[in-house]
Motif scaffolding. Structure first.
Motif, mmCIF file in Angstrom:
data_model
loop_
_atom_site.group_PDB
_atom_site.id
_atom_site.type_symbol
_atom_site.label_atom_id
_atom_site.label_comp_id
_atom_site.label_asym_id
_atom_site.label_seq_id
_atom_site.Cartn_x
_atom_site.Cartn_y
_atom_site.Cartn_z
ATOM 1 N N SER A 36 0.870 -1.380 0.130
ATOM 2 C CA SER A 36 0.151 0.062 -0.109
ATOM 3 C C SER A 36 1.040 1.253 -0.123
ATOM 4 C CB SER A 36 -1.065 0.037 1.077
ATOM 5 O OG SER A 36 -0.467 0.079 2.581
ATOM 6 N N LEU A 37 2.107 1.314 0.831
ATOM 7 C CA LEU A 37 2.983 2.422 0.902
ATOM 8 C C LEU A 37 3.544 2.580 -0.695
ATOM 9 C CD1 LEU A 37 4.139 4.896 2.105
ATOM 10 C CD2 LEU A 37 5.802 3.212 3.110
ATOM 11 N N SER A 38 3.946 1.294 -1.331
ATOM 12 C CA SER A 38 4.501 1.660 -2.677
ATOM 13 C C SER A 38 3.534 2.277 -3.941
ATOM 14 C CB SER A 38 4.894 -0.011 -3.182
ATOM 15 O OG SER A 38 5.155 0.320 -4.588
ATOM 16 N N ARG A 39 2.074 1.792 -3.456
ATOM 17 C CA ARG A 39 1.126 2.331 -4.470
ATOM 18 C C ARG A 39 0.873 3.703 -4.165
ATOM 19 N NH1 ARG A 39 -3.397 -1.415 -5.816
ATOM 20 N NH2 ARG A 39 -1.976 -1.584 -7.467
ATOM 21 N N ALA A 40 0.755 4.082 -2.887
ATOM 22 C CA ALA A 40 0.908 5.413 -2.467
ATOM 23 C C ALA A 40 2.150 6.402 -3.117
ATOM 24 C CB ALA A 40 0.589 5.646 -0.953
ATOM 25 N N LEU A 41 3.236 5.901 -2.849
ATOM 26 C CA LEU A 41 4.311 6.559 -3.326
ATOM 27 C C LEU A 41 3.963 6.881 -5.001
ATOM 28 C CD1 LEU A 41 8.056 6.072 -2.775
ATOM 29 C CD2 LEU A 41 7.218 5.860 -4.896
ATOM 30 N N CYS A 42 3.928 5.738 -5.813
ATOM 31 C CA CYS A 42 3.655 5.792 -7.273
ATOM 32 C C CYS A 42 2.473 7.213 -7.624
ATOM 33 C CB CYS A 42 3.309 4.244 -7.692
ATOM 34 S SG CYS A 42 4.635 3.491 -7.896
ATOM 35 N N LYS A 43 1.582 6.986 -6.531
ATOM 36 C CA LYS A 43 0.529 8.044 -7.076
ATOM 37 C C LYS A 43 0.892 9.598 -6.661
ATOM 38 C CE LYS A 43 -3.499 5.192 -7.170
ATOM 39 N NZ LYS A 43 -3.522 4.825 -8.826
ATOM 40 N N VAL A 44 1.631 9.500 -5.774
ATOM 41 C CA VAL A 44 1.836 11.073 -5.216
ATOM 42 C C VAL A 44 3.023 11.363 -5.984
ATOM 43 C CG1 VAL A 44 3.353 12.241 -3.323
ATOM 44 C CG2 VAL A 44 1.353 10.560 -2.567
ATOM 45 N N LEU A 45 3.899 10.608 -6.321
ATOM 46 C CA LEU A 45 5.117 10.976 -7.077
ATOM 47 C C LEU A 45 4.959 10.867 -8.747
ATOM 48 C CD1 LEU A 45 8.136 9.694 -5.149
ATOM 49 C CD2 LEU A 45 7.106 11.984 -5.166
ATOM 50 N N GLU A 46 3.705 10.416 -9.040
ATOM 51 C CA GLU A 46 3.086 10.260 -10.420
ATOM 52 C C GLU A 46 4.114 9.551 -11.327
ATOM 53 O OE1 GLU A 46 2.636 14.306 -11.806
ATOM 54 O OE2 GLU A 46 0.986 14.598 -10.603
ATOM 55 N N ILE A 47 4.386 8.112 -10.679
ATOM 56 C CA ILE A 47 5.133 7.359 -11.369
ATOM 57 C C ILE A 47 4.055 6.084 -11.801
ATOM 58 C CG2 ILE A 47 6.979 5.525 -11.061
ATOM 59 C CD1 ILE A 47 8.269 7.478 -8.841
#
Length: 78
Positions: A36-47
């Motif tokens: 879930s943190l990995s997914r959130a990081l991707c969303k926040v950093l637009e990756i």
């Protein structure tokens, strides 16, 4: 990008991640990083979660490292 870029090993927070691994899965190899943190990081950093981690620029890798040191996640992603 040249084909060999994908095969490089990327080092994030003292963890080596194989370049052929997708960003979403690769980040979970770092101790303390959940799916879930990995997914959130991707969303926040637009990756793009499906992008190979070996294709990330040095700038993006630095952004990921800085984010993981002090994560600021919007409440709707928690």
């Amino acid at each position: 990008m040249n084909e060999n870029t994908e095969h490089r090993v990327v080092r994030i927070l003292s963890k080596d991640i194989e370049g052929r691994t997708k960003v979403y899965a690769g980040l979970t190899q770092i101790k303390g990083i959940s799916w879930s943190l990995s997914r959130a990081l991707c969303k926040v950093l637009e990756i793009n979660e499906d992008e190979k981690i070996g294709f990330l620029t040095e700038k993006k890798i630095k952004e990921i490292s800085e984010f993981l040191k002090n994560p600021k996640i919007p409440s709707y992603l928690l």
